[in-house]
Design an enzyme around this catalytic site. Structure first.
Site: not given
Length: 317
Positions: A169-171
């Protein structure tokens, strides 16, 4: 709870600062002795090695620039993984590959300890005030153990599920941020080229459907001319490359993603890997011989939200 923090860079230093400012018992470690001395002067202790830090604390936090750096402080000769014990937690806050998170998690669990991945999102200026968002992947029991620490470092805490989900989710969010940065670079340069006032252009975007978090932060430092958002082109290339790999591994027929990867690799080659990421606008300015500037915009971003206790964000079902 005794906390060890490894990595006092642009993001890690600000997160460690929030812990110290709020009265936590913090031991720090960084390759830059000047940074270590600064945080010791604020009230932290220091450790001679990652292993020594791990022996002294209950919770180990790492916030480092690459998967290789995280693996080195954990698995190197003086790494902390060899001495991790039951009940201890490693909280990895670096932006990294989800497959590496799963690999490291298995090694930690084999020692009877717990592992959480907790990358952050929202900009260095919000990390500085404890108002950044944190994605937390890993077992619910470990999440609840570290939640009081997470709510000191961040405002909105989202438990994303199993190990690996937070990194994915972060990338994804960094990819979306980068897409809009490139779109803004093109839009601002076009408006400048046709003679529009740049302060008016900024407001037109801000009050319209074209607005975004990226515009309200990165466009300001672009128009100031500093282009200083505390994030560099090599880090953007790493993050969008990780997203592009996830998409291709899932056989998603992405079209924008490979183009964004190409744009930033070319940006690194042209301007240097450590150039500030908003200076991707040079790609559009320089062929026209113009500079996209406004007046009265800040050289860097400062979070004007008051620091408040964080809380868990629960997805709607």
């Amino acid at each position: 709870m005794k906390i060890g923090f490894i990595g006092l860079g642009n993001v890690g230093g600000k997160l460690a600062g929030s812990l110290i400012r709020n009265g936590h018992d913090v031991t720090v470690r960084d390759l830059d002795d000047t940074l270590v001395a600064e945080y010791v002067s604020r009230g932290a202790k220091s450790a001679a090695s990652p292993k020594a830090l791990g022996e002294a604390v209950d919770l180990i936090i790492t916030c480092l620039p690459s998967p290789a750096a995280s693996a080195a402080v954990a698995e190197g000769l003086d790494g902390f993984l060899q001495i991790m014990r039951p009940g201890q937690v490693w909280l990895e806050m670096s932006t990294t590959d989800h497959s590496e998170i799963i690999r490291l998690g298995a090694l930690v669990e084999a020692r009877g300890a717990m592992f959480m991945e907790c990358p952050v999102s929202g900009g260095c200026h919000r990390a500085d005030t404890g108002n950044i968002a944190i994605f937390a992947g890993g077992p619910r029991a470990a999440f609840e153990f570290v939640l009081p620490v997470l709510t000191t470092m961040g405002r909105r805490i989202l438990h994303t599920g199993d190990l690996g989900t937070a990194s994915q989710l972060k990338v994804m969010t960094n990819y979306l941020c980068t897409v809009h940065l490139v779109a803004l670079a093109e839009a601002l340069t076009t408006c400048k080229a046709i003679g529009l006032d740049m302060n008016t252009t900024y407001e037109a975007i801000r009050i319209s459907s074209g607005n975004s978090f990226v515009h309200e932060t990165e466009s300001q430092v672009i128009l100031n001319g500093s282009r200083d958002i505390n994030f560099t082109m090599d880090l953007v290339s790493k993050d969008v490359g990780l997203f592009d790999k996830i998409a291709h591994d899932a056989k998603v027929p992405v079209e924008l993603s490979p183009l964004i990867v190409k744009i930033f690799k070319e940006g690194e080659a042209a301007y240097g890997s450590r150039e500030f990421s908003p200076n991707i606008i040079r790609r559009y300015e320089e062929p026209l011989g113009i500079k996209v500037l406004g007046t009265g915009f800040p050289a860097d971003m400062v979070d004007d939200e008051p620091e408040e206790p964080g809380y868990e964000v629960v997805p709607k079902r």
